[in-house]
Design a protein around this motif. Sequence first.
Motif, PDB file in Angstrom:
ATOM      1  N   ARG A   1    -139.043  51.369  -8.208  1.00  0.00           N
ATOM      2  CA  ARG A   1    -138.884  51.111  -6.770  1.00  0.00           C
ATOM      3  C   ARG A   1    -139.227  49.669  -6.411  1.00  0.00           C
ATOM      4  NH1 ARG A   1    -139.818  56.351  -3.332  1.00  0.00           N
ATOM      5  NH2 ARG A   1    -138.172  57.596  -4.262  1.00  0.00           N
ATOM      6  N   ARG A   2    -140.217  49.101  -7.090  1.00  0.00           N
ATOM      7  CA  ARG A   2    -140.525  47.679  -6.849  1.00  0.00           C
ATOM      8  C   ARG A   2    -139.335  46.818  -7.231  1.00  0.00           C
ATOM      9  NH1 ARG A   2    -145.399  48.830  -9.665  1.00  0.00           N
ATOM     10  NH2 ARG A   2    -144.560  47.585 -11.364  1.00  0.00           N
ATOM     11  N   ARG A   3    -138.672  47.180  -8.313  1.00  0.00           N
ATOM     12  CA  ARG A   3    -137.497  46.426  -8.733  1.00  0.00           C
ATOM     13  C   ARG A   3    -136.346  46.570  -7.739  1.00  0.00           C
ATOM     14  NH1 ARG A   3    -137.374  46.802 -15.365  1.00  0.00           N
ATOM     15  NH2 ARG A   3    -139.200  45.458 -15.637  1.00  0.00           N
ATOM     16  N   VAL A   4    -136.245  47.715  -7.102  1.00  0.00           N
ATOM     17  CA  VAL A   4    -135.234  47.883  -6.044  1.00  0.00           C
ATOM     18  C   VAL A   4    -135.523  46.905  -4.906  1.00  0.00           C
ATOM     19  CG1 VAL A   4    -134.411  49.465  -4.243  1.00  0.00           C
ATOM     20  CG2 VAL A   4    -134.659  50.273  -6.598  1.00  0.00           C
ATOM     21  N   LEU A   5    -136.784  46.796  -4.509  1.00  0.00           N
ATOM     22  CA  LEU A   5    -137.154  45.859  -3.439  1.00  0.00           C
ATOM     23  C   LEU A   5    -136.868  44.410  -3.835  1.00  0.00           C
ATOM     24  CD1 LEU A   5    -140.561  47.396  -2.254  1.00  0.00           C
ATOM     25  CD2 LEU A   5    -138.409  47.340  -0.975  1.00  0.00           C
ATOM     26  N   VAL A   6    -137.215  44.046  -5.065  1.00  0.00           N
ATOM     27  CA  VAL A   6    -136.985  42.680  -5.534  1.00  0.00           C
ATOM     28  C   VAL A   6    -135.480  42.393  -5.580  1.00  0.00           C
ATOM     29  CG1 VAL A   6    -137.217  41.131  -7.522  1.00  0.00           C
ATOM     30  CG2 VAL A   6    -139.154  42.524  -6.795  1.00  0.00           C
ATOM     31  N   THR A   7    -134.693  43.343  -6.049  1.00  0.00           N
ATOM     32  CA  THR A   7    -133.241  43.168  -6.085  1.00  0.00           C
ATOM     33  C   THR A   7    -132.680  43.021  -4.676  1.00  0.00           C
ATOM     34  OG1 THR A   7    -133.132  44.438  -8.139  1.00  0.00           O
ATOM     35  CG2 THR A   7    -131.077  44.188  -6.903  1.00  0.00           C
ATOM     36  N   ALA A   8    -133.151  43.834  -3.755  1.00  0.00           N
ATOM     37  CA  ALA A   8    -132.692  43.728  -2.365  1.00  0.00           C
ATOM     38  C   ALA A   8    -133.038  42.360  -1.786  1.00  0.00           C
ATOM     39  CB  ALA A   8    -133.314  44.841  -1.524  1.00  0.00           C
TER      40      ALA A   8
END
Length: 178
Positions: free
Chosen positions: A37-44
């Motif tokens: 989920r942290r990676r989803v935020l960073v990608t966004a």
Amino acid sequence: MIELNLIDRYQARRTRQFLQQEETFRHWLPKWRTRRRRRVLVTALGVVFTAMIVLAVAFLFNTTVAPLLWVPLTFIFLPLWTSVQVVSGRQGDAPRDALDEWEIQQRNSARSIALTVTQTLVFIVAIFLIFTSTVGWNVERLAYSGGGMAITAMLIGACTPAMIIAWTQPDPEPGDTD
């Protein structure tokens, strides 16, 4: 008794404030603290930065609609950035005395990369500005475009440490989320 100088007092105050804020935000967004989920935020956040760069270039061609599109991006950026900060424990900008040795090493490494990223992006913006002003291409709109690119470059550089830490941190231990 040891008398603290101005910098030591500032660092002590900054550490106290950081630890107080950490206590406040420790339990925020618990479901978003997993690596995935942290990676989803960073990608966004990366997508928002890409859109900001595209809009900054679009400023060269349109100074009425493109700046209006910047406002929604800002409203998307702010909660995303805040979320990345919260789920990464704000370790990217944490004071030294609030971190252990491993966290200091991670923070310093991320900051070093961020400095390189910032310098590279600002260099690219400077070359872009020099080139476009030299050839006289949309010079009347160049300030808007260069300003947008410079702001985006600085935002990317400022966000890079937290983004790296959020991307690379392992999942929290099950007892840490209680």
